[in-house]
Design an enzyme around this catalytic site. Structure first.
Site: not given
Ligand SMILES: Cc1ncc(C[n+]2csc(CCOP(=O)(O)OP(=O)(O)O)c2C)c(N)n1
Ligand SMILES: Cc1ncc(C[n+]2csc(CCOP(=O)(O)OP(=O)(O)O)c2C)c(N)n1
Ligand SMILES: [Mg+2]
Ligand SMILES: [Mg+2]
Lengths: 329, 342, 329, 342
Positions: C29, C57-58, C82, C127
């Protein structure tokens, strides 16, 4: 007393909980047809509003159950195989485990996610996972690992009562194993280990299906004059460290039988805890009996030897008590 | 498949509601401007994403909900609870990491939540709160309490798999949930047109046999309100979910203080949107329609500014949480950390 | 020698690898705009076909990279944080880690997944994750944890050369830290630990950003007359157990500093290994300095004390050598 | 948005291809019948899902691909590599867990893969191989080698988020991939109509601005071939992905030997599908069209039966893998297990 199987015991716990509380609902693929055997006649008893067939979309319904739990329901989610949990991993880690904490205690998530560990059945790498260690590394999830019908029923009732999210890792190698269960309703508290067998020479901690194997190993060892103490932690989060430490204080030796992969498995954690808090009582290295760090092969001849078996546990105990030489690293 | 054609029908919105719309938009505006200036001064920790420019869609959508209805949101998070009617001081205190924060300092900018007004939480992970809102709708449905749930998500989130799964689930279970896409046309530095397979996210609704509508003028709070209201009423009648997409624009960078490499947005494009500012538009409408006088509206604005200023005062004056509080709130029935920390 | 930051070092490794081999492509991204700083001018250098902006859209692009790797490309995937990896967990565990094994060696997956651990920055629970332990429990993934610009560059070059999937956990607390790097291209092998400082009293194993903290702790301890040996394993899979055992054989004491959550973390595994294979040399309990088993709170006053810091490592070392009393369990 | 209207245009299929279709369908049929009887005799370990009844969609789709094209599949896995032209003995040996198996005994029924014919693997996890096929298409696109990729997935898999993500990715990157839905109307015991928000999965194509087509008569191998061929040609021309959905039916239970509680399927429904058996249909067509004689087709069938029988002989005669082989094949550059196993 009624003699029922591990699977039936899960069904009973669900039935009792659903009968007791209309907020308890069941969500899962093919639950209405009772494909996996833990929801017999549930549609007739509780109706399709409370027994919900989910589309194959684990991320969606795992998250939906979390949202429902945050707003008044107490869902049980049947994920069938533990290997499908990864599909919903973001929901487990980022929503289920974190929401109460992130929102400063505003949310409670009374939700139970059930998944079976379907190893030793020649279904190969996509159906054979035993992934509880990765969830143990995620703060905010409680984890139960029932080792028999009694535990399956008693722990599940507690899980459904709890206001926190619980993952239940059910061991498919035990599905058909029967046990005599009390006729009255009962619950087993989380965080209280079961001292399966008392002993003095060595402590064996065994997890889920490995308890059954360890039981056999301990019996065989008794025949050889070795007195092993067998502990079933029953829940991994919370973990009853005290009981394990107390035992090791007595025996000085520890073998952990854990069907998960070795690296960063539950056995690693138990080893680290006992090393840290029971160091002075240790007379020998803590030995881990795990599944090696490979994926699960299909061929029975390849798969069969990989898991903690009575034989492997027995050998580890003998090594721990110095009866056989230790393998060099 | 049902259509949301009623969206273009004029809605009857009473005077108080119209004023409340301005009040809440102004709250978002003043709150965000305050926040942005705090970031600039280095007084706000963490990442901060403002809704400046998106006030109409935020407030229009929230006001179409009842106070007891549920809502989830995302990283662009302040506007949603404000729009839903949350009290400002605990929100501001949260941003400052204070123990009086709405999440006791645990959540911060990306995780505001005020359960007392149905705000079930903002998610810093893009898309991740969509299934949660779907679940809130499931509980409303099963408990039959007449509530609906709305989830805000961006054009960027529209490509997440959990949206697809939630749409399908909500559609087949006829859940009272509104999938509200805040289409501000960019995800960080990525234009939607380069990563989104449709012109409008609402075009995907037909794949779920549910209504989908795009409010092209998302700067018009009444247009947003009308569209969302249709979807909310429909949901409340037990007719299931809808996608409502609002075209809008963010005035600031993706997050406050972000320095990005490429010029991914056109300055003229931004100017043209600013020229149609949602607060200015609504104010003008109120005046034209005689709903309120200049003086009344000025008073409203200055009341809100006072409200925000005192929220800030409250936040600044509040204490930081004690370090030990970090260990609270993980479980409802706590588990002590074994052996304490090394 | 050129003095560059950790982030720039990652960019350099990517640039060199992409220049050397047209099969290497970058997916992520906002990579085209170089939002995170590891792809400066990449679009100009390599074009948009090889520098691909992914939709959010991992699961999709993590799996697509795996499929591309199985058929001739050598993708690098930038997952940015991560904490977003969970979205793609099924692809990581069920496809990336398993495909070579399940298909009996027919597949190779030369693919690198990069993710930064963005903790200690007040971004709260969504995060700030450091989830390498859960991936260590998944056989089939190689894992690097660079502790500085030198490691970041050298390990990443090796990772891209490898025909196996690699996860790179990059520590955002080090992003801006600069180091002098060789002007010529270089690679650091996997599975070879770095002996950062030699010492005789205690072994400290530190992971990723904790190496920097441990370095400070070791220096401070030296001032107090304590000689600590600092080891940076550099990769967790494979793990250079021999180097750690050799050191503990000398020092008899071990402290592991690991920014992951404690339960089933990397430190647990290292503790279990050293207990099992280095038991006779151990003079004191192995101590773990981890992040406690809570989620990451937002407020800096809550978050700051949670991670392994120089101070906490120093204290643990003192406990390990018996300079201060051990906390009771 | 482009449409796949050409699907209904008659396709020119030469004699050899028409015969090869029957041959491959017969291979699938004979292979599966053999497998089912092995399961019944308790000679096959693990879970086994057959494609009996779905031969036309499997073979029609595979034959629309070139031998070098890529393919992924799912748990209903034997037909796909057979359709793609894989050699039978290593497939059968794999099912028996033998070291001569195509995956050296590591994969078994749910994980067949024969990279020599472009079969990149079947996934036991529903939906999970869809992104992988998308990635194979990405490499074909970037390397410019003219290949296309096809992924088989079921009506049940249609609700997985990874499908949505893959469709969007393939659409915006114009990847040469065919999303082939084998709609046999049930996922285990769950009817598609109860969990799928559309009548036809292909209706979702418009949400990705790609063509979507449903072959209503999925028992007609030529109809399937024609539809898939249009999508394949389109992909090969660089025009991007398509959804091709094939309506079909499985004759057996979800997996061989499965005893299920509820009567989720109607016996009459099953009978009506069996009455339109794809092999019978195609055979009749070949005869009517004079493509082959009864004798020639009988010979073809008996040749295939011999082929399957000798594959079974090969499999039975092959050795089981040595236990130590379990430790091979995890990595291309291996890592030894430290300290060996306790
Ligand atoms: C799963 C996940 N992937 C990536 C990110 C990083 N990220 C944060 S916001 C953002 C853009 C979101 O765009 P959109 O959904 O359109 O919302 P907007 O910021 O425009 O309001 C990205 C990529 C994230 N937080 N979560
Ligand atoms: C992610 C995941 N969820 C659930 C399952 C269990 N499961 C195996 S096959 C199946 C049904 C699949 O239905 P469909 O996709 O229509 O394929 P079909 O079996 O009909 O060919 C289910 C639920 C699985 N293997 N993977
Ligand atoms: Mg956006
Ligand atoms: Mg199906």
């Amino acid at each position: 007393m009624t003699r029922i199987s591990y699977l039936a015991a899960i069904g009973e716990a669900q039935r009792e909980a659903m009968a007791a509380d209309p907020r308890v609902i069941l969500i899962g693929e093919d639950v209405q047809s009772n494909l996996y055997g833990t929801a017999p006649n549930f549609v007739e008893m509780f109706g399709v509003e409370r027994v919900r067939n989910a589309p194959i979309s684990e991320e969606g319904f795992v998250g939906a159950a979390a949202g429902a739990a945050m707003t008044g329901l107490r869902p049980i989610v049947d994920l069938t195989y533990a290997s499908f949990m990864y599909m919903a991993m973001d929901q487990f880690v980022n929503q289920v485990a974190k929401n109460r904490y992130m929102f400063g205690g505003q949310a409670s998530l009374p939700v139970v996610y059930r998944a079976s560990m379907f190893y030793r059945s020649s279904t190969a790498a996509h159906h054979s996972d035993r992934p509880y260690p990765m969830f143990m590394n995620v703060p905010g999830l409680k984890i139960m690992v029932p080792s028999g019908a009694y535990e399956a029923k008693g722990l599940l009732r507690t899980a459904i009562d709890l206001d926190d999210p619980v993952l239940s890792f059910e061991d498919a190698t035990l599905w058909t194993k029967k046990q005599d269960l009390p006729d009255e309703e009962f619950r087993i508290p989380f965080g209280v280990a079961n001292l399966v067998t008392e002993g003095t020479d060595v402590t064996v901690v065994a997890i889920a299906g490995a308890v059954e194997e360890a039981r056999k190993a301990v019996a065989a060892l008794a025949g050889e004059g070795v007195s092993a103490e067998l502990i079933d932690p029953r829940t991994l989060v919370p973990l009853d460290v005290e009981t394990i430490l107390k035992s090791v204080a007595k025996t000085g030796r520890l073998v952990v039988a854990d069907p998960a992969h070795r690296t960063c498995g539950a056995a690693a954690e138990i080893s680290a805890l006992v090393n840290e808090y029971g160091f002075d009582s240790l007379k020998a290295p803590i030995l881990r009996v795990n599944t090696p760090d490979i994926q699960i092969p299909f061929s029975p001849s390849l798969e069969r030897p990989l898991y903690p078996s009575a034989r492997r546990i027995q050998e580890a105990v003998k090594r721990a008590i110095g009866a056989v030489a230790s393998a060099s690293p | 498949m049902p259509e949301l054609t009623e969206v273009y029908a004029p809605v009857e919105v009473d005077r108080e509601t119209q004023l409340e719309m301005l009040r809440r938009m102004q709250r978002v505006r003043s709150f965000e401007l305050t926040v942005a200036s705090l970031v600039k001064k280095g007084e706000l920790p963490g990442a901060v994403h403002t809704s400046l420019g998106q006030e109409a869609e935020v407030v229009g959508a929230c006001m179409a909900l009842a106070p007891t209805d549920y809502m989830t949101g995302n990283h662009r998070s302040h506007g949603h609870p404000i729009g839903k009617g949350a009290s400002l001081p605990p929100l501001m205190a949260e941003l400052l990491g204070k123990s009086t924060g709405v999440c006791r300092g645990k959540g911060g900018s990306m995780h505001l939540a005020d359960f007392s007004v149905g705000s079930l939480g903002e998610s810093g992970v893009v898309g991740s709160a969509i299934p949660v809102a779907t679940g809130a709708a499931l509980s409303a449905h099963v408990l039959g309490n007449g509530r609906v749930a709305l989830c805000f998500f961006g054009d960027g989130a529209a490509n997440q798999g959990c949206l697809h799964e939630s749409l399908n689930l909500a559609a087949i279970w006829k859940l009272p949930v509104i999938f509200l896409c805040e289409n501000n046309q960019y995800a960080s530095t990525t234009p939607a047109r380069t990563v989104l397979s449709v012109d409008r996210v609402a075009q995907r609704a037909s794949g779920y046999s549910i209504p989908g509508v795009t409010v092209e003028d998302g700067q018009d709070v009444l247009a947003v309100y009308a569209a969302v209201k249709v979807a909310v009423d429909r949901a409340r009648r037990g007719e299931g979910p809808s996608i409502v997409e609002i075209m809008t624009y963010r005035y600031s960078e993706h997050s406050e203080g972000l320095l990005h490499a490429g010029a991914y947005r056109d300055a003229a494009e931004r100017e043209s949107w600013i020229a149609r500012d949602p607060l200015v538009l609504h104010r003008a409408r109120l005046l034209t329609a005689g709903v309120a006088t200049e003086a009344e509206l000025d008073q409203l604005v200055s009341d809100v500014e006072d409200e925000v200023a005192s929220a800030l005062e409250f936040a600044v004056a509040s204490p930081l949480p004690e370090p030990a509080e970090a260990y609270a709130d993980l479980f409802t029935t706590p588990i002590p950390q074994f052996g304490g920390m090394v």
